[in-house]
Design an enzyme around this catalytic site. Sequence first.
Site, PDB file in Angstrom:
ATOM      1  N   THR A   1     -28.634  -7.073 -23.499  1.00  0.00           N
ATOM      2  CA  THR A   1     -28.342  -6.659 -24.859  1.00  0.00           C
ATOM      3  C   THR A   1     -27.947  -5.084 -24.766  1.00  0.00           C
ATOM      4  O   THR A   1     -27.959  -4.255 -23.749  1.00  0.00           O
ATOM      5  CB  THR A   1     -29.448  -6.492 -25.538  1.00  0.00           C
TER       6      THR A   1
ATOM      7  N   GLU B   1     -29.008  -2.933 -26.263  1.00  0.00           N
ATOM      8  CA  GLU B   1     -30.040  -2.104 -26.516  1.00  0.00           C
ATOM      9  C   GLU B   1     -30.247  -1.367 -25.331  1.00  0.00           C
ATOM     10  O   GLU B   1     -31.015  -0.238 -25.230  1.00  0.00           O
ATOM     11  CB  GLU B   1     -31.470  -2.727 -26.973  1.00  0.00           C
TER      12      GLU B   1
ATOM     13  N   TYR C   1     -38.952  -3.054 -26.066  1.00  0.00           N
ATOM     14  CA  TYR C   1     -37.958  -4.268 -25.878  1.00  0.00           C
ATOM     15  C   TYR C   1     -36.895  -4.085 -24.900  1.00  0.00           C
ATOM     16  O   TYR C   1     -36.690  -4.826 -23.861  1.00  0.00           O
ATOM     17  CB  TYR C   1     -37.301  -4.694 -27.354  1.00  0.00           C
TER      18      TYR C   1
ATOM     19  N   LYS D   1     -36.014  -5.638 -21.188  1.00  0.00           N
ATOM     20  CA  LYS D   1     -34.537  -6.172 -21.043  1.00  0.00           C
ATOM     21  C   LYS D   1     -33.806  -5.599 -19.845  1.00  0.00           C
ATOM     22  O   LYS D   1     -33.113  -6.250 -19.027  1.00  0.00           O
ATOM     23  CB  LYS D   1     -33.660  -6.173 -22.310  1.00  0.00           C
TER      24      LYS D   1
HETATM   25  P1  NAP Z   1     -34.135 -15.552 -31.719  1.00  0.00           P
HETATM   26  O1  NAP Z   1     -33.586 -16.173 -32.797  1.00  0.00           O
HETATM   27  O2  NAP Z   1     -35.177 -14.692 -32.021  1.00  0.00           O
HETATM   28  O3  NAP Z   1     -34.533 -16.664 -30.874  1.00  0.00           O
HETATM   29  C1  NAP Z   1     -35.480 -16.420 -29.691  1.00  0.00           C
HETATM   30  C2  NAP Z   1     -35.933 -17.467 -28.896  1.00  0.00           C
HETATM   31  O4  NAP Z   1     -36.800 -17.133 -27.680  1.00  0.00           O
HETATM   32  C3  NAP Z   1     -36.704 -18.592 -29.983  1.00  0.00           C
HETATM   33  O5  NAP Z   1     -36.304 -19.901 -29.556  1.00  0.00           O
HETATM   34  C4  NAP Z   1     -38.036 -18.547 -29.665  1.00  0.00           C
HETATM   35  O6  NAP Z   1     -39.163 -19.525 -29.844  1.00  0.00           O
HETATM   36  C5  NAP Z   1     -37.980 -18.154 -28.081  1.00  0.00           C
HETATM   37  N1  NAP Z   1     -39.105 -17.936 -27.459  1.00  0.00           N
HETATM   38  C6  NAP Z   1     -39.819 -16.612 -27.838  1.00  0.00           C
HETATM   39  N2  NAP Z   1     -40.774 -16.463 -27.026  1.00  0.00           N
HETATM   40  C7  NAP Z   1     -40.875 -17.541 -26.219  1.00  0.00           C
HETATM   41  C8  NAP Z   1     -41.883 -17.846 -25.091  1.00  0.00           C
HETATM   42  N3  NAP Z   1     -42.948 -17.237 -24.700  1.00  0.00           N
HETATM   43  N4  NAP Z   1     -41.547 -19.124 -24.443  1.00  0.00           N
HETATM   44  C9  NAP Z   1     -40.518 -19.824 -24.867  1.00  0.00           C
HETATM   45  N5  NAP Z   1     -39.577 -19.617 -25.735  1.00  0.00           N
HETATM   46  C10 NAP Z   1     -39.957 -18.310 -26.339  1.00  0.00           C
HETATM   47  O7  NAP Z   1     -33.184 -14.779 -30.637  1.00  0.00           O
HETATM   48  P2  NAP Z   1     -31.422 -14.837 -30.795  1.00  0.00           P
HETATM   49  O8  NAP Z   1     -30.900 -13.881 -31.780  1.00  0.00           O
HETATM   50  O9  NAP Z   1     -30.929 -16.230 -30.764  1.00  0.00           O
HETATM   51  O10 NAP Z   1     -31.076 -14.126 -29.300  1.00  0.00           O
HETATM   52  C11 NAP Z   1     -30.915 -14.586 -28.132  1.00  0.00           C
HETATM   53  C12 NAP Z   1     -31.370 -13.781 -27.133  1.00  0.00           C
HETATM   54  O11 NAP Z   1     -30.217 -13.144 -26.896  1.00  0.00           O
HETATM   55  C13 NAP Z   1     -32.566 -13.050 -26.827  1.00  0.00           C
HETATM   56  O12 NAP Z   1     -32.886 -13.115 -25.782  1.00  0.00           O
HETATM   57  C14 NAP Z   1     -32.130 -11.835 -27.555  1.00  0.00           C
HETATM   58  O13 NAP Z   1     -33.016 -11.044 -27.136  1.00  0.00           O
HETATM   59  C15 NAP Z   1     -30.729 -11.399 -26.827  1.00  0.00           C
HETATM   60  N6  NAP Z   1     -29.975 -10.732 -27.844  1.00  0.00           N
HETATM   61  C16 NAP Z   1     -29.653 -11.149 -29.103  1.00  0.00           C
HETATM   62  C17 NAP Z   1     -28.920 -10.400 -29.641  1.00  0.00           C
HETATM   63  C18 NAP Z   1     -28.518 -10.718 -31.207  1.00  0.00           C
HETATM   64  O14 NAP Z   1     -27.725  -9.699 -32.009  1.00  0.00           O
HETATM   65  N7  NAP Z   1     -28.795 -11.789 -31.799  1.00  0.00           N
HETATM   66  C19 NAP Z   1     -28.037  -9.395 -29.232  1.00  0.00           C
HETATM   67  C20 NAP Z   1     -28.372  -8.867 -27.607  1.00  0.00           C
HETATM   68  C21 NAP Z   1     -29.106 -10.086 -26.912  1.00  0.00           C
HETATM   69  P3  NAP Z   1     -39.785 -19.738 -31.293  1.00  0.00           P
HETATM   70  O15 NAP Z   1     -38.566 -20.436 -32.221  1.00  0.00           O
HETATM   71  O16 NAP Z   1     -40.522 -20.744 -30.739  1.00  0.00           O
HETATM   72  O17 NAP Z   1     -40.099 -18.624 -31.620  1.00  0.00           O
HETATM   73  N1  GDD Z   2     -35.020  -4.909 -38.885  1.00  0.00           N
HETATM   74  C1  GDD Z   2     -34.598  -3.936 -39.791  1.00  0.00           C
HETATM   75  N2  GDD Z   2     -35.158  -4.053 -40.839  1.00  0.00           N
HETATM   76  N3  GDD Z   2     -33.969  -3.069 -39.468  1.00  0.00           N
HETATM   77  C2  GDD Z   2     -33.686  -2.016 -40.500  1.00  0.00           C
HETATM   78  C3  GDD Z   2     -33.921  -2.007 -41.617  1.00  0.00           C
HETATM   79  C4  GDD Z   2     -35.133  -2.786 -41.822  1.00  0.00           C
HETATM   80  O1  GDD Z   2     -35.395  -2.949 -42.966  1.00  0.00           O
HETATM   81  N4  GDD Z   2     -33.538  -0.789 -42.208  1.00  0.00           N
HETATM   82  C5  GDD Z   2     -32.740  -0.309 -41.039  1.00  0.00           C
HETATM   83  N5  GDD Z   2     -32.679  -1.022 -40.182  1.00  0.00           N
HETATM   84  C6  GDD Z   2     -31.776  -0.630 -38.896  1.00  0.00           C
HETATM   85  C7  GDD Z   2     -33.083  -0.458 -37.759  1.00  0.00           C
HETATM   86  O2  GDD Z   2     -33.716   0.807 -37.584  1.00  0.00           O
HETATM   87  C8  GDD Z   2     -31.895  -0.505 -36.402  1.00  0.00           C
HETATM   88  O3  GDD Z   2     -31.366   0.793 -36.405  1.00  0.00           O
HETATM   89  C9  GDD Z   2     -30.675  -1.567 -37.036  1.00  0.00           C
HETATM   90  O4  GDD Z   2     -31.064  -1.520 -38.698  1.00  0.00           O
HETATM   91  C10 GDD Z   2     -30.524  -2.764 -36.436  1.00  0.00           C
HETATM   92  O5  GDD Z   2     -31.796  -3.447 -36.586  1.00  0.00           O
HETATM   93  P1  GDD Z   2     -32.185  -5.316 -36.560  1.00  0.00           P
HETATM   94  O6  GDD Z   2     -31.229  -5.837 -37.288  1.00  0.00           O
HETATM   95  O7  GDD Z   2     -33.501  -5.378 -36.653  1.00  0.00           O
HETATM   96  O8  GDD Z   2     -31.417  -5.336 -35.063  1.00  0.00           O
HETATM   97  P2  GDD Z   2     -31.691  -4.364 -33.542  1.00  0.00           P
HETATM   98  O9  GDD Z   2     -30.349  -3.789 -33.442  1.00  0.00           O
HETATM   99  O10 GDD Z   2     -32.781  -3.556 -33.639  1.00  0.00           O
HETATM  100  O11 GDD Z   2     -31.897  -5.636 -32.543  1.00  0.00           O
HETATM  101  C11 GDD Z   2     -31.077  -6.707 -32.586  1.00  0.00           C
HETATM  102  O12 GDD Z   2     -29.870  -6.432 -31.888  1.00  0.00           O
HETATM  103  C12 GDD Z   2     -29.792  -6.072 -30.270  1.00  0.00           C
HETATM  104  C13 GDD Z   2     -28.607  -6.015 -29.646  1.00  0.00           C
HETATM  105  O13 GDD Z   2     -28.159  -4.616 -30.003  1.00  0.00           O
HETATM  106  C14 GDD Z   2     -31.676  -7.832 -31.951  1.00  0.00           C
HETATM  107  O14 GDD Z   2     -31.260  -8.892 -32.154  1.00  0.00           O
HETATM  108  C15 GDD Z   2     -32.087  -7.677 -30.449  1.00  0.00           C
HETATM  109  O15 GDD Z   2     -32.684  -8.755 -29.980  1.00  0.00           O
HETATM  110  C16 GDD Z   2     -30.723  -7.416 -29.827  1.00  0.00           C
HETATM  111  O16 GDD Z   2     -31.057  -7.096 -28.389  1.00  0.00           O
END
Ligand code: NAP
Ligand code: GDD
Length: 369
Positions: free
Chosen positions: A129, A131, A153, A157
Amino acid sequence: MSKNIALITGVTGQDGSYLSEFLLAKGYEVHGIIRRSSVDFRERIAHLEGTPNFHLHYADMGDSMSLVKLVGKVQPTEIYNLAAQSHVQVSFDAPEFTADVDAVGVLRVLEAVRTNHLEKTCKIYQASTSELYGKVEEVPQNEKTPFHPYSPYAVAKLYGFWIIKEYREAYDMFCCSGILFNHESERRGETFVTRKITLAAARIAQGKQECLYLGNLDSLRDWGYAKDYVECMWLILQHDKPEDFVIATGVQHTVREFATLAFHHAGIELRWEGEGVNEKGIVVSGPAALVGKTVVAVSEDFYRPTDVVNLWGDPTKAKNELGWNPQTTSFEQLVQIMVKHDMEKVAADHVASVMRTNLAEYLEKGLVK
Ligand code: NAP
Ligand code: GDD
């Protein structure tokens, strides 16, 4: 020719669902890990259940034994480790669980592969990520930018990133990290900021909610479309050598800009007034009943103890070496797709709720049996 067999952890998540569709379309046999829940949370993959090449298995990232047994049974040629406690703010409240799943969980997957003697035949993709860049040390960020994780987090990671690199070098395994910047979609979890905004904009436009409360509106993100990003996960494992890649669009926007555009697509124009915790989004034009009303306000509840505020990815390496197009879906298209979906969802939820109310009334009056 030997069959491609993928094992996806996190199959029920946003990315897991798109990746399953992508791999099934490529002819893969797809196996996904699910965990038991008292309610059914499988709506993102419900449409795939019953597909001949799609199989679900119970296991948990916190349970090595379940992972070892499953990897032995499935004999995957590719593992996509997407499972994580993926919410940054939640990681401040549940840091130990986050570390167990997001850090040690990666080690468990690697060891499950080694225990089954699959290290020469099974490639592993790790969902890393942006992050990791956290309190950023340069903009934009690329594969050489130093890491500075800024939440429990991100620290978890970071372990995942380094243990993947370590096993690649120590045991000559094909394991890689995709350093993915934020990617969103109509399947995004409802507490991430983009989906929270698109759902609220749709509800406010349809008279179902009065105000949306957000945290830091100045935070900058490089937002892409999840459907485009899962292709990259696959491309990283098809590359001729195991390497890590930054996946991003190369374009940055604030949370405020996302909200302005989302409300615009919901038929509401906003103007912003005030600063910090006093900032408000006020309706300039749209449904008559809303004009002049505050529909966005700031709540300190959504501030984080440490917040990552300047993420901006440089996808040059992925573009040149994987042939991936970071601009397949623009920011404007992404917001439009999400709002359109949520406008329809809110309208459909309303119809369903009216039907439920009517049915209850008819049953009570004995009009239907
Ligand atoms: P998500 O929608 O939150 O999905 C997370 C998945 O992990 C769900 O299927 C959840 O299962 C499963 N999980 C959590 N804890 C578990 C456990 N103990 N055992 C087995 N499964 C478990 O996340 P996503 O947005 O698809 O992201 C996928 C991956 O990419 C994550 O690792 C996230 O950190 C990483 N990532 C995401 C982003 C982004 O912007 N989306 C960016 C960078 C990296 P349940 O449905 O049962 O909760
Ligand atoms: N969730 C949330 N809710 N975020 C908010 C809000 C709110 O009401 N208001 C402002 N934010 C700001 C957060 O402080 C952060 O700076 C930004 O919006 C994005 O927040 P999120 O959408 O929660 O995502 P994230 O960037 O913290 O994390 C996501 O992206 C990562 C990759 O950069 C997640 O998907 C992580 O799993 C992933 O690694």
